[in-house]
Write a protein that holds these residues in place. Structure first.
Motif: not given
Length: 428
Positions: A330-335, A374-378, A413-422
């Motif tokens: 949640l936090v890193f997705t919001l950031l 890597t998620s932020y890089n996307q 943003w969806f890609v980052a959410l997926g990366g954070f979830s994994v």
């Protein structure tokens, strides 16, 4: 002292955002100031001159070589007509079907994105691809975004990126490769959804690109007049990927194999020497800016890993870093917006230093930090209005980078959410 270092980092971000200093220079200044504030001596062990500057500057040398080889291979894809041929064939196949043309250009962009990133990749796929999409009625913003989303879909398999995260986070290549494979489906799904949804916004049909029209109208037998590369040369972009991913060959030899394959399949023996040197020198020009940036990132990583810096930052970073898996996501997705506009979570800027602190302070395992960066890089690679590929694609399509950001940000943003979830599910 930790608060002082954070204030210094904030000042560095402000300097980069306001363009008072180029990013690479700002990172070096930050590193030196942080080292002095952390109590590092001028020379000797854990010092400013010997540790931060001398050891930090070449710390990402393998990444720099990989970037150079990727740029060299990108120049070969351009000069030999391989990239242009791939796009033309897609346009011929798609005809006047906008979605088919866009999906085809997306596929080529993804393929090119595995070889090289940034503006060179956008240009390889976009010089023909953007006019072709606009000519069949795809909106300009969607055309630019399709190129960028395709490059981002190929980014998880971009070998220089593997080398960068391996060197910067001190992780073995197989670990980086393993996470990138998990990130790829999210990037690909987002890219395909972008095309399917955004192409519904119809643009004005016009014949902006004579090249793209000629590619559709002229018969295939006129390959030489169009400058098409032979069919077997079109396999060049996947050669390094097959070697690195399928046979686990090291990254630099894999990229060299791609260079050799491109030369052998497109160049007559008597012309090979000239083309080899010409494209290599051109590759140096393309690679110069990112290499300078990676020198600066290495220096910054050396500074934030100094014992004094780690001791000062550890309690602060631990206090604000979520440990619960759900809060982590949640936090890193919001950031996510903080990696835009060269913000503090941009891994090719201050984000690299923050990643180094998270690992050195033991806040998260290195592989979890890999998932974050890597998620932020996307996101940065597509939606940041200051990234070179976004600026080029937007300007070439005749729109602003900010327009591209607004349209592409929800998808990445969806890609980052997926990366954070994994990351949270596997490593926390």
């Amino acid at each position: 002292m930790g608060i002082v270092i954070l204030l210094i980092m904030a000042a560095g971000v402000a300097a980069m955002l306001s363009r008072k200093l180029p990013t690479a220079f700002a990172l070096v200044v930050l590193a030196v100031v942080i080292a002095f504030v952390a109590g590092a001596p001028l020379t000797g062990k854990n010092s400013v001159l010997d540790t931060v500057l001398q050891e930090g500057a070449p710390a990402l040398a393998a990444t720099m070589i990989a970037i150079l080889l990727g740029s060299w291979l990108g120049k070969l894809l351009d000069e030999t007509g391989i990239a242009g041929t791939l796009v033309r064939k897609i346009v011929e196949f798609g005809g006047d079907r906008p979605v088919v043309v866009a999906l085809g250009v997306l596929a080529v962009s993804t393929l090119v994105g595995t070889v090289t990133g940034s503006a060179p990749a956008a240009m390889l796929a976009g010089i023909i691809g953007i006019p072709a999409m606009i000519a069949v009625g795809i909106p300009k913003v969607t055309a630019a975004g399709t190129i960028l989303m395709g490059i981002a879909a190929g980014m998880p398999f971009e070998l220089p990126v593997w080398q960068f995260f391996s060197s910067a986070l001190e992780l073995p290549i197989p670990t980086v490769r393993g996470f990138m494979i998990k990130l790829f489906p999210f990037a690909l799904l987002a890219a395909v959804l972008f095309v399917l949804i955004e192409t519904r916004r119809r643009g004005v049909e016009h014949a902006w690109s004579l090249k793209s029209q000629a590619a559709r109208e002229k018969p295939r037998s006129r390959r030489e007049q169009l400058g098409d590369a032979p069919w077997y040369a079109l396999l060049t972009p996947i050669v390094p990927l097959v070697l690195a991913l399928g046979f686990e060959v090291a990254i630099i030899p894999s990229l060299l194999a791609g260079v050799l394959y491109a030369l052998v399949t497109t160049t007559r023996p008597r012309e090979m020497n000239k083309r080899l040197l010409r494209t290599l020198y051109a590759g140096f020009e393309v690679a110069a800016a990112p290499i300078a940036l990676f020198v600066a990132i290495g220096i910054l990583l050396a500074a934030v890993k100094l014992p004094g810096a780690v001791d000062a930052l550890e309690p602060l970073v631990k206090a604000v870093s979520p440990q619960n898996a759900l809060l982590f996501v949640l936090v890193f997705t919001l950031l996510v917006p903080l990696c835009l506009y060269r913000g503090p979570l941009n891994v090719y800027g201050l984000g690299a230093g923050i990643a180094g602190v998270l690992i050195a302070a033991g806040v998260y395992p290195a592989v979890a930090v890999l998932g974050l960066t890597t998620s932020y890089n996307q996101v940065f690679g597509v939606a940041d209005p200051t990234s070179t590929q976004t600026v080029w694609a937007a300007q070439y399509a005749g729109v602003t980078p900010q327009q591209v950001m607004v349209r592409t940000l929800p998808y990445v943003w969806f890609v980052a959410l997926g990366g954070f979830s994994v990351t949270a599910a596997m490593y926390l």
